[in-house]
Design a protein around this motif. Structure first.
Motif, PDB file in Angstrom:
ATOM      1  N   TRP A 136      19.511 -40.924 -14.610  1.00  0.00           N
ATOM      2  CA  TRP A 136      18.814 -41.989 -15.327  1.00  0.00           C
ATOM      3  C   TRP A 136      17.380 -42.125 -14.806  1.00  0.00           C
TER       4      TRP A 136
ATOM      5  N   ARG B 229      13.785 -45.826 -11.569  1.00  0.00           N
ATOM      6  CA  ARG B 229      13.293 -45.119 -12.756  1.00  0.00           C
ATOM      7  C   ARG B 229      11.772 -45.098 -12.706  1.00  0.00           C
TER       8      ARG B 229
ATOM      9  N   GLY C  96      24.682 -42.422 -18.308  1.00  0.00           N
ATOM     10  CA  GLY C  96      24.871 -41.421 -17.260  1.00  0.00           C
ATOM     11  C   GLY C  96      26.258 -41.494 -16.662  1.00  0.00           C
TER      12      GLY C  96
ATOM     13  N   ARG D 280      15.017 -39.633 -16.142  1.00  0.00           N
ATOM     14  CA  ARG D 280      14.926 -39.714 -17.596  1.00  0.00           C
ATOM     15  C   ARG D 280      15.657 -38.613 -18.344  1.00  0.00           C
TER      16      ARG D 280
ATOM     17  N   THR E  20      20.099 -44.644 -20.466  1.00  0.00           N
ATOM     18  CA  THR E  20      20.551 -45.765 -19.647  1.00  0.00           C
ATOM     19  C   THR E  20      21.451 -45.246 -18.531  1.00  0.00           C
ATOM     20  N   ARG E  21      21.598 -46.053 -17.479  1.00  0.00           N
ATOM     21  CA  ARG E  21      22.464 -45.645 -16.376  1.00  0.00           C
ATOM     22  C   ARG E  21      23.914 -45.622 -16.829  1.00  0.00           C
TER      23      ARG E  21
END
Length: 169
Positions: free
Chosen positions: A50, A109, A61, A53, A57-58
């Protein structure tokens, strides 16, 4: 001001006045180092993909990890797997496989240019998009298709039976 030099507004704001000009890569390295975990801390693989990129969204992932779409060094991993520098991460996402080698481990991020410096992308090129217009697009306001129109659309889209007759249930 013991040295007797005068300071200007740039000095007070913390900007470098007389130093060399910095290029974007050193700024990106500084940002990536700021996003790196503290000494001894590890980063989860779902969080890392995440942060760089590869997923939006996490939770996407984590879902990809649980679904077996993420492999680290050839093995399926759970979302909490600790990723390290030099690991090969394979991610199947959006009908494409991404193969990346971890160059830098980050927790937060970061922007796309900084994120690109945290891994080496060995992914195969994406499949080419078709240059032809998609079949079966009707003009706006053309109304409901007739039976003949519908059959032509199905034939163009590859639906229906090969002999042209009615489709068997």
């Amino acid at each position: 001001m013991a040295s007797g030099t005068q300071r200007n507004a740039d000095d007070e704001a913390g900007h470098e006045v007389d130093g060399p000009l910095t290029d974007g890569s050193t700024d990106a390295v500084a940002v990536a180092k700021a996003a790196a975990p503290s000494n001894g801390e590890t980063v989860r693989v779902d969080s890392w993909i995440w942060s760089v990129r590869l997923v939006k969204t996490r939770s996407m992932g984590a879902t990809a990890c649980r679904g077996g779409h993420v492999r680290v060094n050839g093995e399926r991993v759970k979302p909490a797997y600790a990723v390290r520098v030099g690991d090969e991460v394979r991610l199947r996402h959006a009908d494409r496989e991404r193969v990346v080698i971890v160059k830098r481990v980050i927790r937060k991020r970061v922007g796309a240019p900084v994120a690109a410096e945290c891994y080496v992308d060995n992914s195969p090129p994406p499949p080419p998009r078709e240059a032809v217009a998609p079949a079966g697009i009707r003009d706006r306001g053309a109304g409901r298709p007739t039976k003949r129109d519908r059959r032509e659309l199905e034939r163009l889209r590859g639906l229906g039976s090969p002999d042209g007759g009615p489709k068997a249930p």
